[in-house]
Design a protein around this motif. Structure first.
Motif, PDB file in Angstrom:
ATOM      1  N   TYR A 161      62.788   5.087 181.958  1.00  0.00           N
ATOM      2  CA  TYR A 161      61.765   5.478 182.923  1.00  0.00           C
ATOM      3  C   TYR A 161      60.434   4.987 182.401  1.00  0.00           C
ATOM      4  CZ  TYR A 161      64.731   8.155 186.005  1.00  0.00           C
ATOM      5  OH  TYR A 161      65.670   8.511 186.937  1.00  0.00           O
TER       6      TYR A 161
ATOM      7  N   CYS B 245      61.279  16.687 178.418  1.00  0.00           N
ATOM      8  CA  CYS B 245      62.050  15.564 177.877  1.00  0.00           C
ATOM      9  C   CYS B 245      62.923  16.015 176.697  1.00  0.00           C
ATOM     10  CB  CYS B 245      61.109  14.448 177.428  1.00  0.00           C
ATOM     11  SG  CYS B 245      62.010  13.045 176.740  1.00  0.00           S
ATOM     12  N   PRO B 246      64.245  15.821 176.819  1.00  0.00           N
ATOM     13  CA  PRO B 246      65.167  16.289 175.784  1.00  0.00           C
ATOM     14  C   PRO B 246      65.097  15.486 174.489  1.00  0.00           C
ATOM     15  CG  PRO B 246      66.374  15.117 177.480  1.00  0.00           C
ATOM     16  CD  PRO B 246      64.962  15.233 177.965  1.00  0.00           C
ATOM     17  N   VAL B 247      64.547  14.277 174.550  1.00  0.00           N
ATOM     18  CA  VAL B 247      64.516  13.460 173.331  1.00  0.00           C
ATOM     19  C   VAL B 247      63.095  13.194 172.822  1.00  0.00           C
ATOM     20  CG1 VAL B 247      66.754  12.363 173.741  1.00  0.00           C
ATOM     21  CG2 VAL B 247      64.689  11.314 174.685  1.00  0.00           C
TER      22      VAL B 247
ATOM     23  N   CYS C 275      60.477  11.570 173.929  1.00  0.00           N
ATOM     24  CA  CYS C 275      60.099  10.156 173.857  1.00  0.00           C
ATOM     25  C   CYS C 275      58.776   9.836 174.548  1.00  0.00           C
ATOM     26  CB  CYS C 275      61.220   9.272 174.367  1.00  0.00           C
ATOM     27  SG  CYS C 275      61.620   9.495 176.084  1.00  0.00           S
ATOM     28  N   PHE C 276      58.008  10.889 174.870  1.00  0.00           N
ATOM     29  CA  PHE C 276      56.670  10.643 175.416  1.00  0.00           C
ATOM     30  C   PHE C 276      55.677  10.504 174.280  1.00  0.00           C
ATOM     31  CE2 PHE C 276      58.559  12.324 179.249  1.00  0.00           C
ATOM     32  CZ  PHE C 276      57.917  11.594 180.239  1.00  0.00           C
TER      33      PHE C 276
ATOM     34  N   ILE D 295      56.188   6.309 177.898  1.00  0.00           N
ATOM     35  CA  ILE D 295      57.562   6.593 177.483  1.00  0.00           C
ATOM     36  C   ILE D 295      58.039   5.465 176.581  1.00  0.00           C
ATOM     37  CG2 ILE D 295      59.960   6.723 178.300  1.00  0.00           C
ATOM     38  CD1 ILE D 295      58.832   8.013 180.878  1.00  0.00           C
TER      39      ILE D 295
ATOM     40  N   CYS E  95      64.115   6.607 175.437  1.00  0.00           N
ATOM     41  CA  CYS E  95      64.450   7.250 176.712  1.00  0.00           C
ATOM     42  C   CYS E  95      65.934   7.097 177.006  1.00  0.00           C
ATOM     43  CB  CYS E  95      63.628   6.613 177.833  1.00  0.00           C
ATOM     44  SG  CYS E  95      64.059   7.195 179.483  1.00  0.00           S
ATOM     45  N   ILE E  96      66.589   8.218 177.337  1.00  0.00           N
ATOM     46  CA  ILE E  96      68.023   8.172 177.625  1.00  0.00           C
ATOM     47  C   ILE E  96      68.309   8.172 179.131  1.00  0.00           C
ATOM     48  CG2 ILE E  96      68.718   9.227 175.438  1.00  0.00           C
ATOM     49  CD1 ILE E  96      68.972  11.915 176.979  1.00  0.00           C
TER      50      ILE E  96
ATOM     51  N   CYS F 217      67.629  10.178 181.566  1.00  0.00           N
ATOM     52  CA  CYS F 217      68.179  11.395 182.168  1.00  0.00           C
ATOM     53  C   CYS F 217      67.497  11.731 183.494  1.00  0.00           C
ATOM     54  CB  CYS F 217      68.060  12.556 181.204  1.00  0.00           C
ATOM     55  SG  CYS F 217      66.362  13.113 180.960  1.00  0.00           S
ATOM     56  N   GLY F 218      66.249  11.278 183.672  1.00  0.00           N
ATOM     57  CA  GLY F 218      65.557  11.505 184.930  1.00  0.00           C
ATOM     58  C   GLY F 218      64.930  12.883 185.088  1.00  0.00           C
TER      59      GLY F 218
ATOM     60  N   CYS G 106      62.309  14.149 183.784  1.00  0.00           N
ATOM     61  CA  CYS G 106      60.845  14.147 183.849  1.00  0.00           C
ATOM     62  C   CYS G 106      60.293  13.758 185.221  1.00  0.00           C
ATOM     63  CB  CYS G 106      60.283  13.188 182.805  1.00  0.00           C
ATOM     64  SG  CYS G 106      60.927  11.500 182.966  1.00  0.00           S
TER      65      CYS G 106
HETATM   66 FE1  SF4 Z   1      62.678  11.768 178.578  1.00  0.00          FE
HETATM   67 FE2  SF4 Z   1      64.711  11.796 180.315  1.00  0.00          FE
HETATM   68 FE3  SF4 Z   1      62.262  11.206 181.159  1.00  0.00          FE
HETATM   69 FE4  SF4 Z   1      63.578   9.475 179.611  1.00  0.00          FE
HETATM   70  S1  SF4 Z   1      64.135  10.086 181.713  1.00  0.00           S
HETATM   71  S2  SF4 Z   1      61.425  10.087 179.411  1.00  0.00           S
HETATM   72  S3  SF4 Z   1      64.717  10.872 178.282  1.00  0.00           S
HETATM   73  S4  SF4 Z   1      62.929  13.189 180.341  1.00  0.00           S
END
Ligand code: SF4
Length: 76
Positions: A2, A20-22, A24-25, A34, A39-40, A42-43, A45
């Protein structure tokens, strides 16, 4: 991945950062970005952004923003 785009500039609500689970912001001078390597996809955000600044990189015309997200997040 993303990508954070123009609508984030001088916004920085940070809602996305919290979900965000990882983690990455990263914070640029004017906007959040990002890290495309972390970024994995996941969508989670995307709907959290009140400025609708976060888009999947499958949308067209985002090359410039992708590059900016990559470069601003790489310096950390
Ligand atoms: Fe984080 Fe998921 Fe958004 Fe990627 S898509 S920036 S992993 S919350």
């Amino acid at each position: 991945t993303y990508v954070v785009t123009e609508a984030c500039i001088k916004c920085k609500y940070m809602d996305c950062v919290e979900v965000c689970p990882v983690d990455c912001f990263y914070e640029g001078e004017n906007m959040l970005v990002i890290n495309p390597n972390e970024c994995i996809d996941c969508g989670v955000c995307e709907p959290e952004c009140p400025a609708e600044a976060i888009l999947p990189d499958t949308e067209s015309g985002l090359e410039k923003w992708l590059e900016l997200n990559a470069s601003l997040s790489a310096s950390w």
